[in-house]
Design a protein around this motif. Structure first.
Motif, PDB file in Angstrom:
ATOM      1  N   GLU A   1       0.989  -1.229  -0.091  1.00  0.00           N
ATOM      2  CA  GLU A   1       0.019  -0.043   0.113  1.00  0.00           C
ATOM      3  C   GLU A   1       0.944   1.161  -0.014  1.00  0.00           C
ATOM      4  O   GLU A   1       0.610   2.232  -0.724  1.00  0.00           O
ATOM      5  CB  GLU A   1      -1.030  -0.059   1.281  1.00  0.00           C
ATOM      6  CG  GLU A   1      -1.956  -1.005   1.180  1.00  0.00           C
ATOM      7  CD  GLU A   1      -2.863  -1.024  -0.237  1.00  0.00           C
ATOM      8  OE1 GLU A   1      -3.216   0.308  -0.354  1.00  0.00           O
ATOM      9  OE2 GLU A   1      -3.227  -1.983  -0.805  1.00  0.00           O
TER      10      GLU A   1
ATOM     11  N   LYS B   1       2.626   1.672  -3.341  1.00  0.00           N
ATOM     12  CA  LYS B   1       1.515   2.269  -4.352  1.00  0.00           C
ATOM     13  C   LYS B   1       1.391   3.794  -4.529  1.00  0.00           C
ATOM     14  O   LYS B   1       1.150   4.372  -5.742  1.00  0.00           O
ATOM     15  CB  LYS B   1      -0.065   1.986  -4.245  1.00  0.00           C
ATOM     16  CG  LYS B   1      -0.424   0.474  -4.848  1.00  0.00           C
ATOM     17  CD  LYS B   1      -1.486  -0.010  -4.537  1.00  0.00           C
ATOM     18  CE  LYS B   1      -1.928  -1.392  -4.968  1.00  0.00           C
ATOM     19  NZ  LYS B   1      -3.078  -1.847  -4.621  1.00  0.00           N
TER      20      LYS B   1
ATOM     21  N   THR C   1       3.947   6.976  -7.723  1.00  0.00           N
ATOM     22  CA  THR C   1       3.399   6.941  -9.035  1.00  0.00           C
ATOM     23  C   THR C   1       4.152   6.732 -10.209  1.00  0.00           C
ATOM     24  O   THR C   1       5.516   6.607 -10.165  1.00  0.00           O
ATOM     25  CB  THR C   1       2.699   8.360  -9.396  1.00  0.00           C
ATOM     26  OG1 THR C   1       3.637   9.542  -9.549  1.00  0.00           O
ATOM     27  CG2 THR C   1       1.777   8.857  -8.232  1.00  0.00           C
ATOM     28  N   THR C   2       3.741   6.833 -11.413  1.00  0.00           N
ATOM     29  CA  THR C   2       4.459   6.496 -12.712  1.00  0.00           C
ATOM     30  C   THR C   2       5.549   7.523 -12.861  1.00  0.00           C
ATOM     31  O   THR C   2       6.526   7.388 -13.609  1.00  0.00           O
ATOM     32  CB  THR C   2       3.593   6.457 -13.889  1.00  0.00           C
ATOM     33  OG1 THR C   2       2.519   7.462 -13.862  1.00  0.00           O
ATOM     34  CG2 THR C   2       2.628   5.135 -14.055  1.00  0.00           C
ATOM     35  N   ILE C   3       5.191   8.707 -12.413  1.00  0.00           N
ATOM     36  CA  ILE C   3       6.106   9.889 -12.524  1.00  0.00           C
ATOM     37  C   ILE C   3       7.273   9.493 -11.780  1.00  0.00           C
ATOM     38  O   ILE C   3       8.412   9.747 -12.139  1.00  0.00           O
ATOM     39  CB  ILE C   3       5.564  11.472 -11.970  1.00  0.00           C
ATOM     40  CG1 ILE C   3       4.270  11.538 -12.605  1.00  0.00           C
ATOM     41  CG2 ILE C   3       6.662  12.285 -12.194  1.00  0.00           C
ATOM     42  CD1 ILE C   3       3.335  12.838 -12.142  1.00  0.00           C
TER      43      ILE C   3
ATOM     44  N   ALA D   1       4.889   2.809 -16.486  1.00  0.00           N
ATOM     45  CA  ALA D   1       3.522   2.335 -16.195  1.00  0.00           C
ATOM     46  C   ALA D   1       3.849   0.411 -16.189  1.00  0.00           C
ATOM     47  O   ALA D   1       3.310  -0.169 -15.158  1.00  0.00           O
ATOM     48  CB  ALA D   1       2.450   2.259 -16.993  1.00  0.00           C
TER      49      ALA D   1
ATOM     50  N   ARG E   1       6.035  -0.277 -13.289  1.00  0.00           N
ATOM     51  CA  ARG E   1       5.396  -0.009 -11.957  1.00  0.00           C
ATOM     52  C   ARG E   1       4.449  -1.301 -11.650  1.00  0.00           C
ATOM     53  O   ARG E   1       4.531  -1.870 -10.583  1.00  0.00           O
ATOM     54  CB  ARG E   1       4.547   1.037 -12.035  1.00  0.00           C
ATOM     55  CG  ARG E   1       3.911   1.495 -10.623  1.00  0.00           C
ATOM     56  CD  ARG E   1       2.994   2.820 -10.533  1.00  0.00           C
ATOM     57  NE  ARG E   1       2.295   2.917  -9.292  1.00  0.00           N
ATOM     58  CZ  ARG E   1       1.039   2.940  -9.190  1.00  0.00           C
ATOM     59  NH1 ARG E   1       0.341   2.462 -10.052  1.00  0.00           N
ATOM     60  NH2 ARG E   1       0.537   3.180  -7.960  1.00  0.00           N
TER      61      ARG E   1
ATOM     62  N   ALA F   1      -4.657   2.526 -25.804  1.00  0.00           N
ATOM     63  CA  ALA F   1      -3.772   3.419 -24.999  1.00  0.00           C
ATOM     64  C   ALA F   1      -4.062   4.789 -25.552  1.00  0.00           C
ATOM     65  O   ALA F   1      -4.428   4.855 -26.552  1.00  0.00           O
ATOM     66  CB  ALA F   1      -2.225   3.037 -25.297  1.00  0.00           C
ATOM     67  N   SER F   2      -3.716   5.842 -25.013  1.00  0.00           N
ATOM     68  CA  SER F   2      -4.047   7.192 -25.156  1.00  0.00           C
ATOM     69  C   SER F   2      -2.881   7.714 -26.469  1.00  0.00           C
ATOM     70  O   SER F   2      -2.220   7.028 -26.868  1.00  0.00           O
ATOM     71  CB  SER F   2      -4.075   8.079 -24.229  1.00  0.00           C
ATOM     72  OG  SER F   2      -2.545   8.461 -23.900  1.00  0.00           O
TER      73      SER F   2
ATOM     74  N   ARG G   1       0.694   7.797 -26.306  1.00  0.00           N
ATOM     75  CA  ARG G   1       1.589   6.368 -26.348  1.00  0.00           C
ATOM     76  C   ARG G   1       1.061   5.590 -27.497  1.00  0.00           C
ATOM     77  O   ARG G   1       0.529   4.392 -27.058  1.00  0.00           O
ATOM     78  CB  ARG G   1       1.683   5.801 -25.139  1.00  0.00           C
ATOM     79  CG  ARG G   1       0.709   5.914 -23.953  1.00  0.00           C
ATOM     80  CD  ARG G   1       0.951   5.359 -22.797  1.00  0.00           C
ATOM     81  NE  ARG G   1       1.223   6.184 -21.823  1.00  0.00           N
ATOM     82  CZ  ARG G   1       0.757   6.114 -20.730  1.00  0.00           C
ATOM     83  NH1 ARG G   1       0.533   4.878 -20.101  1.00  0.00           N
ATOM     84  NH2 ARG G   1       0.938   6.936 -19.707  1.00  0.00           N
TER      85      ARG G   1
ATOM     86  N   VAL H   1     -11.525   1.958 -24.128  1.00  0.00           N
ATOM     87  CA  VAL H   1     -11.422   1.253 -22.973  1.00  0.00           C
ATOM     88  C   VAL H   1     -10.258   0.465 -22.665  1.00  0.00           C
ATOM     89  O   VAL H   1      -9.856  -0.182 -23.687  1.00  0.00           O
ATOM     90  CB  VAL H   1     -12.720  -0.115 -23.253  1.00  0.00           C
ATOM     91  CG1 VAL H   1     -12.941  -0.813 -22.024  1.00  0.00           C
ATOM     92  CG2 VAL H   1     -14.049   0.530 -23.648  1.00  0.00           C
ATOM     93  N   ARG H   2      -9.766   0.674 -21.542  1.00  0.00           N
ATOM     94  CA  ARG H   2      -8.558   0.172 -21.396  1.00  0.00           C
ATOM     95  C   ARG H   2      -8.310  -1.086 -20.469  1.00  0.00           C
ATOM     96  O   ARG H   2      -7.583  -1.962 -20.252  1.00  0.00           O
ATOM     97  CB  ARG H   2      -7.404   1.134 -20.824  1.00  0.00           C
ATOM     98  CG  ARG H   2      -5.929   0.914 -21.020  1.00  0.00           C
ATOM     99  CD  ARG H   2      -5.380   2.216 -20.487  1.00  0.00           C
ATOM    100  NE  ARG H   2      -4.151   1.835 -19.805  1.00  0.00           N
ATOM    101  CZ  ARG H   2      -3.236   1.676 -20.336  1.00  0.00           C
ATOM    102  NH1 ARG H   2      -2.905   1.706 -21.790  1.00  0.00           N
ATOM    103  NH2 ARG H   2      -2.119   1.327 -19.876  1.00  0.00           N
ATOM    104  N   GLU H   3      -9.610  -1.099 -19.720  1.00  0.00           N
ATOM    105  CA  GLU H   3      -9.562  -2.216 -18.711  1.00  0.00           C
ATOM    106  C   GLU H   3     -10.307  -3.217 -19.526  1.00  0.00           C
ATOM    107  O   GLU H   3     -11.406  -3.533 -20.154  1.00  0.00           O
ATOM    108  CB  GLU H   3     -10.586  -1.678 -17.509  1.00  0.00           C
ATOM    109  CG  GLU H   3     -10.216  -2.357 -16.308  1.00  0.00           C
ATOM    110  CD  GLU H   3      -9.304  -1.423 -15.475  1.00  0.00           C
ATOM    111  OE1 GLU H   3      -8.567  -2.279 -14.531  1.00  0.00           O
ATOM    112  OE2 GLU H   3      -8.767  -0.579 -16.027  1.00  0.00           O
TER     113      GLU H   3
ATOM    114  N   PRO I   1     -17.444  -2.944 -19.546  1.00  0.00           N
ATOM    115  CA  PRO I   1     -17.337  -2.104 -20.756  1.00  0.00           C
ATOM    116  C   PRO I   1     -16.097  -2.870 -21.551  1.00  0.00           C
ATOM    117  O   PRO I   1     -15.199  -3.460 -21.002  1.00  0.00           O
ATOM    118  CB  PRO I   1     -16.620  -0.840 -20.359  1.00  0.00           C
ATOM    119  CG  PRO I   1     -16.800  -0.773 -19.080  1.00  0.00           C
ATOM    120  CD  PRO I   1     -17.299  -2.083 -18.412  1.00  0.00           C
TER     121      PRO I   1
ATOM    122  N   GLU J   1      -6.002   7.069 -18.965  1.00  0.00           N
ATOM    123  CA  GLU J   1      -5.017   6.124 -18.746  1.00  0.00           C
ATOM    124  C   GLU J   1      -4.147   6.442 -17.345  1.00  0.00           C
ATOM    125  O   GLU J   1      -3.964   5.331 -16.980  1.00  0.00           O
ATOM    126  CB  GLU J   1      -4.257   6.450 -19.966  1.00  0.00           C
ATOM    127  CG  GLU J   1      -3.158   5.375 -20.393  1.00  0.00           C
ATOM    128  CD  GLU J   1      -2.458   5.709 -21.568  1.00  0.00           C
ATOM    129  OE1 GLU J   1      -2.647   4.845 -22.533  1.00  0.00           O
ATOM    130  OE2 GLU J   1      -1.967   6.743 -21.895  1.00  0.00           O
TER     131      GLU J   1
ATOM    132  N   ASN K   1      -2.308   4.677 -11.722  1.00  0.00           N
ATOM    133  CA  ASN K   1      -1.736   5.221 -10.530  1.00  0.00           C
ATOM    134  C   ASN K   1      -2.766   5.167  -9.391  1.00  0.00           C
ATOM    135  O   ASN K   1      -2.458   5.259  -8.177  1.00  0.00           O
ATOM    136  CB  ASN K   1      -1.370   6.653 -10.649  1.00  0.00           C
ATOM    137  CG  ASN K   1      -0.187   6.821 -11.374  1.00  0.00           C
ATOM    138  OD1 ASN K   1       0.856   6.017 -11.208  1.00  0.00           O
ATOM    139  ND2 ASN K   1      -0.017   7.729 -12.223  1.00  0.00           N
TER     140      ASN K   1
END
Lengths: 451, 344
Positions: free
Chosen positions: A91, A94, A97-99, A138, A141, A215-216, A219, A385-387, A399, B44, B49
């Motif tokens: 936890e 987590k 972040t990706t940054i 990502a 991570r 992906a957006s 990317r 839809v990414r999930e 979805p 995304e 995150n």
């Protein structure tokens, strides 16, 4: 007929002198025949040419999507950055972040370049890390969160390269176009070339294209078809499970039991009509009934499946009725003659004999449904839809996207890398369609009986 | 018996469909195709995150998105509508009748509209007047209102090259067209003196409307598709000039050459400073009743307007969004869940 009898009285039609010398009429007829054959051959040639043009353009654009540029390098997963508490508590981890991960990767890339002795003069740190995809952070991570024990070690990871770098190795981006491109510079591309020589960067098969989510636009290199393929599979499952029994039952009733009267005539006309209704009409119907009235969720495969079921039903009914009709009446008569009931005659004899025809019709109906886009536009399937949806049956309500819709989606994006993605998606769709049609042909060949 | 099995599974599916009122755990967003790429970028990063699933983002157009938002409250209605133009009173009224009383308005930044042509073509320095004189149905010539007969850009403005006029502008269903109408055509109409002449000839209301009437001889082409279509048309017709969003142009700088407007080159800086005239704010509208019901909605909103995302150094700015100078105010409004007041 008249040619043979009324030879007299026509100037051009002299009585034939010899079988070996063709007269003018015969020559004309032969010429007409040759022209007729030529028209047919020309028609075939035109369609083959169209197919070749289509395939070369799709394959030429799309095959690249299956290969992707990766950067392989060791990354030191610094525990002081990634696990500040030092307890390995997931936890807490987590919170990074990706940054944070992007910085770790940036540092690793600089180290790897220094180790290989590649000079990076004149390039800012931002430009160097710009060679990597934003998806890389990502990925790393997720990898670390899946296995927290990795923290503190140095692991070899394979990370996606930026879409423009990838385009450079595939020939889409050139040094000339990079000069004008605001997203990449020729210097960056030169660095990429050096990295390839040093073995840090390579083109290899990209499983992410088949199994990853969308992906957006930042990317394009990470965009995949996984969600779309799964969504299409769910919808096909629903169509199969609903349309086949309903269609077969309806056809058996109409063909074997229904009396011939005005009502059955009306139903028959309606079924033929429905088969020709534009598919978007079914989309509007689906939106009104399944979403607005029944309250089913938007963008869900269940709604898409139900809409496509409605669309496929007439096709299946027509094919099934034709298959049932093709079973000779003598089979039915013989079964009834030895004392079988009507139901036994149908389930034991007629239906098994009609099965190859029914399955062929069903598969062709499914293939048609698989390629259908228009009705899905209206029920919210054209979404980002990414999930991944869950396993069925709950997953039917999550979805999801669909393959043809994903093609449409990709073509609307600004980044030129999506052109390749769209063509790649078309290839995947074509492969599925080809497989389905091959199965249909195989079934027909294996099990079809002629009387 | 396979048929029995099939029938049984059919019934099972039907039973599952009947109990479809399942809790939704993902955020659903629809609306403007201009805001769509920004929303997907944030979605995304949000999915990556946070422990919440990635939101589902749909396009479809600003108007359609707002209408969907106003369909009612409940899990099978969307949570957020993206919009490239401000919400209209008719939308708010529709929302009210369907029980959507409180809507939050979030301005995420600004978007520029640029005029670009093939990379190999000549440079252009436009003013709105040039565009009005090139595309309008009626223009003022020597003080008189005459039908537009200009064939080349040189006919419009002597300093331009004699390139045939051919313009690809967004179709009327796009939010971008609204901005083009107001910031280019109306401005050009006023500046060229055509508005005065039109109002004098047709009366106040019809005259102003006539400012937006375009020539119908095929030199101005409405594009109902996306910018990708405009780009493809320019590739096929090198003489044409197309209207694009700034972010789209920035992703295709190797194929397109951008024209200046009033002498200003469009960029995130000139739009933020207000020097470049053709820009517009981008919004999204949130159904307040869904906050606390749909998991992650509040977090998503805060994440979207955070400096990490919508700030001048964030990924949205990198993609072409012009960061809002008053972002802090928006962040505060989102944190307090302030619903929007009446339109002014």
């Amino acid at each position: 007929m008249t040619d043979a009898t009324s030879q007299t009285g026509r100037s051009g039609a002299q009585p034939r002198k010899s079988l070996h010398v063709t007269d003018a009429r015969t020559r004309r007829r032969n010429a007409a025949e040759a022209r007729f054959r030529f028209y047919g051959a020309a028609a075939i040639a035109v369609s083959i040419l169209a197919l070749v043009i289509l395939l070369t353009s799709v394959l030429g654009n799309g095959l690249g999507a299956f290969r992707q540029t990766f950067i392989t390098m060791p990354v030191a997963l610094d525990a002081t950055v990634l696990d500040k508490s030092g307890t390995g508590d997931i936890e807490v981890m987590k919170k990074v972040t990706t940054i944070g991960y992007a910085k770790v990767i940036e540092k690793a890339l600089a180290t790897a370049l220094a180790e290989k002795g590649i000079a990076t003069d004149g390039l800012t740190a931002k430009q160097i890390s710009g060679l990597l995809s934003q998806e890389a952070a990502a990925n790393l991570r997720n990898q670390v969160l899946a296995d927290p024990a990795l923290v503190g070690q140095t692991v070899d990871v394979k990370l996606l390269a930026n879409g423009r770098v990838d385009g450079f190795f595939k020939g889409r981006v050139t040094m000339d176009s990079a000069k004008l491109d605001s997203n990449i510079s020729p210097e960056q591309l030169e660095l990429a070339l050096k990295m390839r020589e040093a073995g840090l960067m390579s083109l290899s098969f990209n499983p992410g294209f088949l199994f990853g989510g969308d992906a957006s636009e930042l990317r394009p290199e990470a965009a995949g078809l996984g969600v779309a393929i799964l969504g299409s599979a769910y919808m096909m499952l629903i169509v199969l499970v609903l349309a086949l029994p309903i269609g077969v039952a309806a056809s058996i009733y109409l063909e074997e039991f229904a009396p011939k009267n005005k009502w059955t005539d009306l139903i028959e006309v309606n079924i033929s009509n429905l088969a020709a209704v534009p598919s978007i009409v079914f989309g509007i119907l689906g939106l009104a009934i399944f979403i607005n009235f029944m309250g089913l969720p938007q963008s869900a495969p269940i709604v898409g499946g139900l809409v496509l079921t409605l669309m496929t039903l007439p096709t299946i009914i027509i094919a099934t009725r034709a298959a049932l009709k093709a079973v000779p009446p003598s089979i039915r008569d013989a079964a009834l003659g030895v004392g079988a009931s009507k139901m036994q005659a149908i389930t034991h004899h007629v239906l098994p004999l009609a099965m190859p025809g029914i399955l062929t019709g069903t598969i062709i109906g499914l293939a048609q449904a698989l390629g259908e886009t228009a009705p899905l536009l209206l029920i919210g399937m054209v979404a980002f839809v990414r999930e991944f949806p869950d396993a069925p049956p709950e997953g039917f309500f999550d979805p999801a996207s669909a393959l043809p819709v994903q093609v449409y989606n990709f073509t609307q994006r600004a980044d030129p890398a999506f052109v390749e993605r769209a063509s790649g998606a078309i290839i995947v769709l074509l492969v599925f369609l080809l497989l389905m049609n091959a199965v249909a042909i195989l079934l027909r060949r294996r099990f079809e009986r002629r009387w | 018996m396979t048929l029995m099995k099939l029938t049984a599974s059919t019934l099972a599916i039907a039973a599952v469909s009947a109990t479809a009122a399942m809790a939704r755990d993902n955020i659903q967003i629809a609306g403007s195709s201009t805001v769509l790429p920004y929303a997907t970028i944030v979605a995304e990063a949000f999915g990556e995150n946070f422990d919440f699933p990635t939101p589902v983002v749909e396009g479809g157009g600003s108007g359609a998105g707002r209408k969907k938002l106003c369909e009612g409250v409940g899990e099978n209605t969307i949570d957020i509508a993206n919009s490239s133009s401000r919400i209209k009173q008719s939308d708010i009224d529709l929302c009210k009748t369907n029980g959507v009383d409180e809507i939050m308005e979030v301005r995420i930044g600004y978007d520029g509209i640029v005029f670009a042509s093939d990379i190999a073509g000549p440079d252009f320095a436009f003013t709105p007047t040039d565009w009005y004189n090139a595309l309008a149905a009626e223009v003022v010539k020597d003080g008189k209102l005459v039908p537009n007969t200009a064939k080349t850009w040189a006919d419009v403005n002597a300093s331009f090259p004699a390139q045939d006029i051919l313009a690809f502008i967004p179709g009327t269903k796009h939010g971008t067209r609204e901005v083009f109408d107001v910031k280019v055509l109306e401005a050009g109409c006023k500046a060229s003196g055509a508005e005065e002449a039109l109002v004098a000839a047709k009366g106040e209301e019809d005259g102003k409307k006539a400012c937006l009437a375009l020539r119908t001889d095929g030199l101005s082409v409405d594009i109902d598709g996306d910018y990708t279509e405009t780009l493809a048309r320019i590739a096929a017709n090198k003489n044409a000039i197309g209207v694009f969003g700034l972010s789209f142009y920035q992703n295709n700088t190797d194929k397109l050459k951008v024209a200046t407007m009033d002498g200003v080159v469009p960029s995130t800086e000139t739009i933020a400073s207000g020097d470049y005239p053709v820009s517009r704010p981008l919004f999204f509208y949130v159904k307040k009743a869904h906050i606390g019901v749909i998991p992650g909605l509040k977090e998503y909103l805060e994440f979207f307007v955070s400096d990490d995302m919508a700030g001048p150094e964030g990924p949205l700015a990198a993609y072409g969004l012009v960061s809002d100078p008053e972002l802090a105010k928006t962040q505060e409004a989102v944190a307090n869940e302030t619903p929007m007041g009446p339109l002014n």
